[in-house]
Scaffold this motif. Structure first.
Motif, PDB file in Angstrom:
ATOM      1  N   UNK A   1     -14.409  -3.497 -12.892  1.00  0.00           N
ATOM      2  CA  UNK A   1     -14.826  -2.485 -12.150  1.00  0.00           C
ATOM      3  C   UNK A   1     -16.045  -3.298 -10.962  1.00  0.00           C
ATOM      4  N   UNK A   2     -16.158  -2.509  -9.849  1.00  0.00           N
ATOM      5  CA  UNK A   2     -17.275  -3.017  -9.004  1.00  0.00           C
ATOM      6  C   UNK A   2     -18.038  -1.787  -8.370  1.00  0.00           C
ATOM      7  N   UNK A   3     -19.096  -2.180  -7.819  1.00  0.00           N
ATOM      8  CA  UNK A   3     -19.974  -0.970  -7.129  1.00  0.00           C
ATOM      9  C   UNK A   3     -20.685  -0.111  -8.149  1.00  0.00           C
ATOM     10  N   UNK A   4     -20.769  -0.444  -9.283  1.00  0.00           N
ATOM     11  CA  UNK A   4     -21.824   0.115 -10.288  1.00  0.00           C
ATOM     12  C   UNK A   4     -23.056   0.310  -9.569  1.00  0.00           C
ATOM     13  N   UNK A   5     -23.482  -0.781  -8.955  1.00  0.00           N
ATOM     14  CA  UNK A   5     -24.713  -0.841  -8.136  1.00  0.00           C
ATOM     15  C   UNK A   5     -24.313  -0.870  -6.520  1.00  0.00           C
ATOM     16  N   UNK A   6     -24.882   0.239  -5.952  1.00  0.00           N
ATOM     17  CA  UNK A   6     -24.102   0.787  -4.678  1.00  0.00           C
ATOM     18  C   UNK A   6     -24.243  -0.226  -3.571  1.00  0.00           C
ATOM     19  N   UNK A   7     -25.524  -0.830  -3.390  1.00  0.00           N
ATOM     20  CA  UNK A   7     -25.712  -1.688  -2.464  1.00  0.00           C
ATOM     21  C   UNK A   7     -24.803  -3.165  -2.397  1.00  0.00           C
ATOM     22  N   UNK A   8     -24.225  -3.382  -3.398  1.00  0.00           N
ATOM     23  CA  UNK A   8     -23.438  -4.810  -3.507  1.00  0.00           C
ATOM     24  C   UNK A   8     -21.975  -4.551  -2.896  1.00  0.00           C
ATOM     25  N   UNK A   9     -21.832  -4.543  -1.726  1.00  0.00           N
ATOM     26  CA  UNK A   9     -20.679  -4.056  -0.867  1.00  0.00           C
ATOM     27  C   UNK A   9     -19.678  -5.119  -1.092  1.00  0.00           C
ATOM     28  N   UNK A  10     -20.035  -6.443  -1.274  1.00  0.00           N
ATOM     29  CA  UNK A  10     -19.076  -7.396  -1.154  1.00  0.00           C
ATOM     30  C   UNK A  10     -18.339  -7.369  -2.455  1.00  0.00           C
ATOM     31  N   UNK A  11     -18.739  -6.852  -3.668  1.00  0.00           N
ATOM     32  CA  UNK A  11     -17.942  -6.554  -4.875  1.00  0.00           C
ATOM     33  C   UNK A  11     -16.690  -5.789  -4.713  1.00  0.00           C
ATOM     34  N   UNK A  12     -16.710  -4.950  -3.841  1.00  0.00           N
ATOM     35  CA  UNK A  12     -15.553  -4.094  -3.702  1.00  0.00           C
ATOM     36  C   UNK A  12     -14.098  -4.979  -3.059  1.00  0.00           C
ATOM     37  N   UNK A  13     -14.488  -5.831  -2.160  1.00  0.00           N
ATOM     38  CA  UNK A  13     -13.509  -6.814  -2.156  1.00  0.00           C
ATOM     39  C   UNK A  13     -12.770  -7.439  -3.133  1.00  0.00           C
ATOM     40  N   UNK A  14     -13.847  -7.796  -4.060  1.00  0.00           N
ATOM     41  CA  UNK A  14     -13.191  -8.348  -5.263  1.00  0.00           C
ATOM     42  C   UNK A  14     -11.820  -7.675  -6.005  1.00  0.00           C
ATOM     43  N   UNK A  15     -12.312  -6.320  -6.073  1.00  0.00           N
ATOM     44  CA  UNK A  15     -11.298  -5.758  -6.917  1.00  0.00           C
ATOM     45  C   UNK A  15     -10.172  -5.235  -6.150  1.00  0.00           C
TER      46      UNK A  15
END
Ligand SMILES: [Zn+2]
Length: 326
Positions: free
Chosen positions: A72-86
């Motif tokens: 999963x990604x973006x459990x913390x909203x501001x960590x935008x760069x995690x979305x590209x990982x998933x």
């Protein structure tokens, strides 16, 4: 002759009649005697049903032998760069498939936006919002939100904040929030099959394992070794300006934190559970690490996938060993 009409019979039209196996010959004789035209659709329905049963049970047996990777990604909203990982992982699993073995052997569960209300809020209102958007705790209409990565019920409230306005406010109780409850339900539904659990955050170039209290799980050594394998796979292709990944227990490397998704998955029996902290440099410099270099967006997906692949292959082999599956 006792017969079942398979379809509603209309005078003057062909009909379908179900005949028991031992009466088939007798029925055919009677049809021939009156000169009625007929065809036999299925010689032996019982055989067909038995075959179907076998196919179904083979399929369900295969399912219980297939292990699962949850990410999963973006459990913390501001960590935008995690979305590209998933999203990159989904791309490599669905569109640009180059790792057939990882598709055949693994059921992937990917939750790209674990905190959707918070994520929307970072786009329209406040770029650095971290929590969800729960309004039930507000004091005089200020301070919304619960830190979802402190709201799972493992060690809940031991190392998090009781203050509504804090960025690490843990909520009313473990799983008080719908976002964490949904992740709990997914994990519980598949807990006997999830071998690897990855919660993707940013920033800091770290691969962290539990527990958030500093206490090490029984397989702590293996958690560390697999973490190092994933980190090395990422470091091998990282951008030169980013530092090497650090691997370690979250409380020792970063800070104590209770009620995390990673610790929850570990506590219900997932052997390998990690929090990733993706790199946070901007143009090779420091700064506010939630804002990464735009060039890094695709790279974040690409390099993190290298780590995920390493972890997935280790976990697959480990799962087979544990279950004695060939
Ligand atoms: Zn985070």
């Amino acid at each position: 002759l006792d017969l079942d009409s398979w379809s509603h019979a209309i005078p003057g039209r062909p009909g379908t009649i179900l005949v028991a196996g031992d009466k088939k010959a007798q029925f055919e004789n009677e049809l021939n005697a009156i000169g009625a035209e007929f065809t036999v659709e299925t010689e032996n329905i019982k055989e067909l049903l038995d075959l179907e049963d076998k196919l179904l049970s083979d399929a369900s047996r295969k399912l219980t032998l297939t292990w699962t990777l949850f990410m999963e990604s973006l459990l913390h909203a501001r960590e935008w760069v995690t979305l590209p990982a998933t999203l990159y992982a989904i791309h490599k699993l669905v569109i640009d498939v180059t790792e057939q073995d990882l598709l055949q052997d693994i059921d992937w569960i990917v939750l790209p936006i674990a905190n959707p209300d918070g994520y929307v809020h970072t786009h329209v209102e406040s770029r650095f919002w971290r929590k969800n958007r729960a309004t039930g705790y507000m004091i005089n209409d200020v301070c919304a939100g619960v830190d979802l990565n402190r709201n799972f019920d493992t060690f809940w409230s031991q190392a998090s904040s009781n203050l509504v306005c804090s960025d690490t406010f843990h909520g009313r109780s473990g799983f008080s929030e719908p976002e964490t409850s949904i992740i709990r339900d997914i994990v519980l539904e598949h807990k006997d099959r999830i071998e690897l659990f990855l919660d993707i955050h940013s920033f800091g170039s770290m691969i962290l394992y539990g527990y958030g209290t500093g206490q090490l799980p029984q397989n702590g050594l293996f958690l560390h070794l697999v973490g190092v394998q994933m980190a090395q796979a990422i470091d091998a292709v990282k951008m030169s300006w980013n530092q090497d990944y650090i691997v370690g227990n979250v409380a020792l490397v970063l800070y104590e934190a209770s009620g995390s998704a990673m610790d929850y998955a570990k506590s219900v029996g997932v052997p390998y559970s990690y929090t990733f902290e993706l790199p946070g440099l901007r143009f090779g410099l420091g700064g506010f690490g939630f804002l990464v270099d735009p060039d890094f967006i695709e790279q974040a997906g690409f390099e993190t996938w290298e780590g995920i692949k390493a972890g997935a292959r280790y976990a697959r082999n480990n799962y087979r060993q544990r279950r004695s599956v060939k």
